[in-house]
Design an enzyme around this catalytic site. Structure first.
Site, PDB file in Angstrom:
ATOM      1  CG  ASP A   1      52.332  14.385  47.204  1.00  0.00           C
ATOM      2  OD1 ASP A   1      52.878  15.481  46.945  1.00  0.00           O
ATOM      3  OD2 ASP A   1      52.490  13.620  46.615  1.00  0.00           O
TER       4      ASP A   1
ATOM      5  NE  ARG B   1      76.216  37.129  50.943  1.00  0.00           N
ATOM      6  CZ  ARG B   1      75.210  37.115  51.346  1.00  0.00           C
ATOM      7  NH1 ARG B   1      74.311  36.080  52.042  1.00  0.00           N
ATOM      8  NH2 ARG B   1      74.440  38.401  51.732  1.00  0.00           N
TER       9      ARG B   1
ATOM     10  CG  HIS C   1      74.299  41.316  54.920  1.00  0.00           C
ATOM     11  ND1 HIS C   1      73.146  41.741  55.596  1.00  0.00           N
ATOM     12  CD2 HIS C   1      74.428  39.905  54.511  1.00  0.00           C
ATOM     13  CE1 HIS C   1      72.478  40.871  55.579  1.00  0.00           C
ATOM     14  NE2 HIS C   1      73.006  39.688  55.132  1.00  0.00           N
TER      15      HIS C   1
ATOM     16  CE  LYS D   1      67.250  38.041  51.661  1.00  0.00           C
ATOM     17  NZ  LYS D   1      68.606  38.522  51.978  1.00  0.00           N
TER      18      LYS D   1
ATOM     19  NE  ARG E   1      70.961  45.523  53.901  1.00  0.00           N
ATOM     20  CZ  ARG E   1      72.216  45.714  54.364  1.00  0.00           C
ATOM     21  NH1 ARG E   1      72.861  46.734  54.474  1.00  0.00           N
ATOM     22  NH2 ARG E   1      72.850  44.726  55.091  1.00  0.00           N
TER      23      ARG E   1
ATOM     24  CB  CYS F   1      55.365  11.179  52.329  1.00  0.00           C
ATOM     25  SG  CYS F   1      55.263   9.896  53.239  1.00  0.00           S
TER      26      CYS F   1
ATOM     27  CE1 TYR G   1      57.753   5.984  49.687  1.00  0.00           C
ATOM     28  CE2 TYR G   1      57.339   8.188  50.258  1.00  0.00           C
ATOM     29  CZ  TYR G   1      57.124   7.146  49.545  1.00  0.00           C
ATOM     30  OH  TYR G   1      56.438   7.539  48.267  1.00  0.00           O
TER      31      TYR G   1
HETATM   32  C1  LIG Z   1      68.292  39.249  53.196  1.00  0.00           C
HETATM   33  C2  LIG Z   1      69.005  40.491  53.545  1.00  0.00           C
HETATM   34  C3  LIG Z   1      68.786  41.207  54.327  1.00  0.00           C
HETATM   35  C4  LIG Z   1      67.547  40.944  55.534  1.00  0.00           C
HETATM   36  O1  LIG Z   1      68.081  39.941  56.420  1.00  0.00           O
HETATM   37  P1  LIG Z   1      66.858  39.710  57.722  1.00  0.00           P
HETATM   38  O2  LIG Z   1      67.962  38.579  58.505  1.00  0.00           O
HETATM   39  O3  LIG Z   1      65.894  38.781  57.037  1.00  0.00           O
HETATM   40  O4  LIG Z   1      66.600  40.961  58.187  1.00  0.00           O
HETATM   41  C5  LIG Z   1      69.268  42.364  54.693  1.00  0.00           C
HETATM   42  N1  LIG Z   1      70.454  42.763  53.674  1.00  0.00           N
HETATM   43  C6  LIG Z   1      71.033  41.993  52.915  1.00  0.00           C
HETATM   44  C7  LIG Z   1      72.175  42.109  51.851  1.00  0.00           C
HETATM   45  C8  LIG Z   1      70.308  40.696  52.741  1.00  0.00           C
HETATM   46  O5  LIG Z   1      70.500  39.833  51.755  1.00  0.00           O
END
Ligand SMILES: *Cc1c(COP(=O)(O)O)cnc(C)c1O
Length: 397
Positions: free
Chosen positions: A328, A151, A180, A53, A236, A326, A279
């Site tokens: 750039d 969530r 998760h 992602k 995952r 900054c 700045y």
């Molecule tokens: C982003 C995400 C992961 C991966 O998380 P990491 O900490 O980068 O391993 C796994 N499952 C879900 C649902 C996520 O949103």
């Protein structure tokens, strides 16, 4: 120090800027293999869903996904339908799990591009069901259970009253169930074990409701390193694939760094005692100082909190960022060093044995390594080492 090797540009169409990221796809493949070996792999009953992602955590979604596919990844995951469509357009053929919420308007992409959606609310379930029914197809999806993150996901404690209605009808096939973790990187937090127990409980409840998924998955990078009880049928990981382990569990798996960030000195000049750089005119220098200007700023992803705190490598030495970051450029202190315009600057990576790692930068500004990687600027050209990646490409914003 003189001009180092020219970056490996492959396409004459690429606009050459001195600041660029290099992505080591061999390292991504190796990291995938390490995770696979750690959990046992499909033959041991635990598969790896590779998370790509957010533009592949800033590395470029398509080249990263194709490298992972070539390394044997049997499923990839992204945040939303648009990301999934980008992967398909880039030639990715493996199943693609979409984590995020399904809105009504973009559902078409699920069917047209053969994506595997997550059902994370009763509303999404109905919308997907109706869209599938209209097309006369069944859609395989993953069901997400909220075990404490609050969530997305069906609450773990009232599944009997939400799931039957949500899954009524013949159009949805629940291929997998997942959850998760919110605190995988905090060894002391009790929510982690609670979430795991709630997930077990949810699976039992679902089974009683006739939902018996082929696959159960739960562990992101932190969770899978922390506790093998989170492995279920698949893990995952995102972060681990990009060569970074969560601080709490570093050392449990050997990984190769993937992204390095490079630039070049564009100017060198002197500052007198009492003067400031950038700045806000903060932090006057207390000695005559030689500074170098590096054309990389917050528009390239450097965090403004690195002002006066961060380090970069030049001439094989670690030097500090002075003054503000900054849009750039940054200014670095090169007093006493032989630095000339054109010299290579490493913002992330190694130079003559000195190293600046993603975890270090994250710790310096008090964030997670994920953020450092993801914020790599859209205007930064990514270069890649190996097939099957395309030529250097710009990130899609
Ligand atoms: C982003 C995400 C992961 C991966 O998380 P990491 O900490 O980068 O391993 C796994 N499952 C879900 C649902 C996520 O949103």
């Amino acid at each position: 120090m003189r001009v180092g090797p020219v970056p490996p540009w492959r396409s004459p169409a690429v606009v050459v800027r001195p600041t660029y990221a290099h992505i080591d796809l061999d390292a991504i493949r190796a990291n995938f293999q390490s995770v696979l070996a750690h959990v046992g792999g499909p033959s041991g009953g635990v598969d790896v869903i590779a998370v790509v992602k957010a533009n592949g955590y800033g590395h470029g979604a398509v080249p990263v996904a194709r490298a992972l596919e070539a390394a044997g990844a049997r499923m990839l995951a992204c945040a939303d339908i648009e990301e999934g469509v980008e992967l398909r357009r880039g030639g990715v053929r493996a199943p693609i799990l979409v984590f995020g919420a399904l809105s009504v308007s973009d559902l078409d992409g699920v069917f047209r591009h053969d994506l595997t959606p997550t059902i994370s609310s009763p509303f999404a379930a109905r919308a997907l069901h109706d869209a599938a029914a209209r097309r006369g197809v069944r859609v395989r999806c993953h069901l997400k259970i909220d075990t404490g993150m609050n969530r997305l996901g069906f609450r773990y404690d009232n599944l009997a009253s939400t799931v039957p209605a949500a899954l009524a009808g013949a159009s949805l096939e629940i291929d997998a169930v997942y959850t998760h973790f919110a605190t995988a990187e905090d060894a002391a937090h009790p929510l982690f074990d609670q979430q795991r127990e709630r997930f077990d409980q949810a699976l039992t409840t679902l089974s009683g409701l006739g939902v018996r998924p082929r696959v159960r998955h739960a562990g992101n990078s932190g969770a899978l390193l922390r506790d093998r009880a989170t492995w279920f049928d698949a893990v995952r990981p995102g972060l681990l694939l990009y060569g970074v382990a969560p601080l709490a569990w570093a050392g449990r798996l050997s990984l190769k760094p993937v992204m390095t960030l490079h630039s070049r000195v564009v100017a060198v000049k002197g500052m007198r005692v009492g003067e400031t750089a950038g700045y806000g005119a903060r932090e006057a220098v207390t000695r005559a100082t030689t500074v170098a200007i590096v054309p990389a700023g917050y528009a390239d992803g450097l965090d403004v909190r690195l002002a006066g705190r961060g380090s970069v490598l030049v001439g094989g030495r670690r030097v500090s960022v002075v003054g503000s970051v900054c849009m750039d450029s940054i200014t670095i202190d090169v007093t006493g060093l032989d630095v000339t315009p054109g010299d290579e600057v490493v913002l992330l990576g190694s130079q003559s044995g000195a190293v600046i790692g993603v975890a270090e930068v994250a710790a310096t500004i008090g964030t997670v390594p994920h953020e450092i990687l993801c914020r790599t600027g859209a205007r930064i050209v990514r270069t890649y080492d190996a097939e099957p990646s395309p030529v250097a490409s710009r990130a899609t914003p």
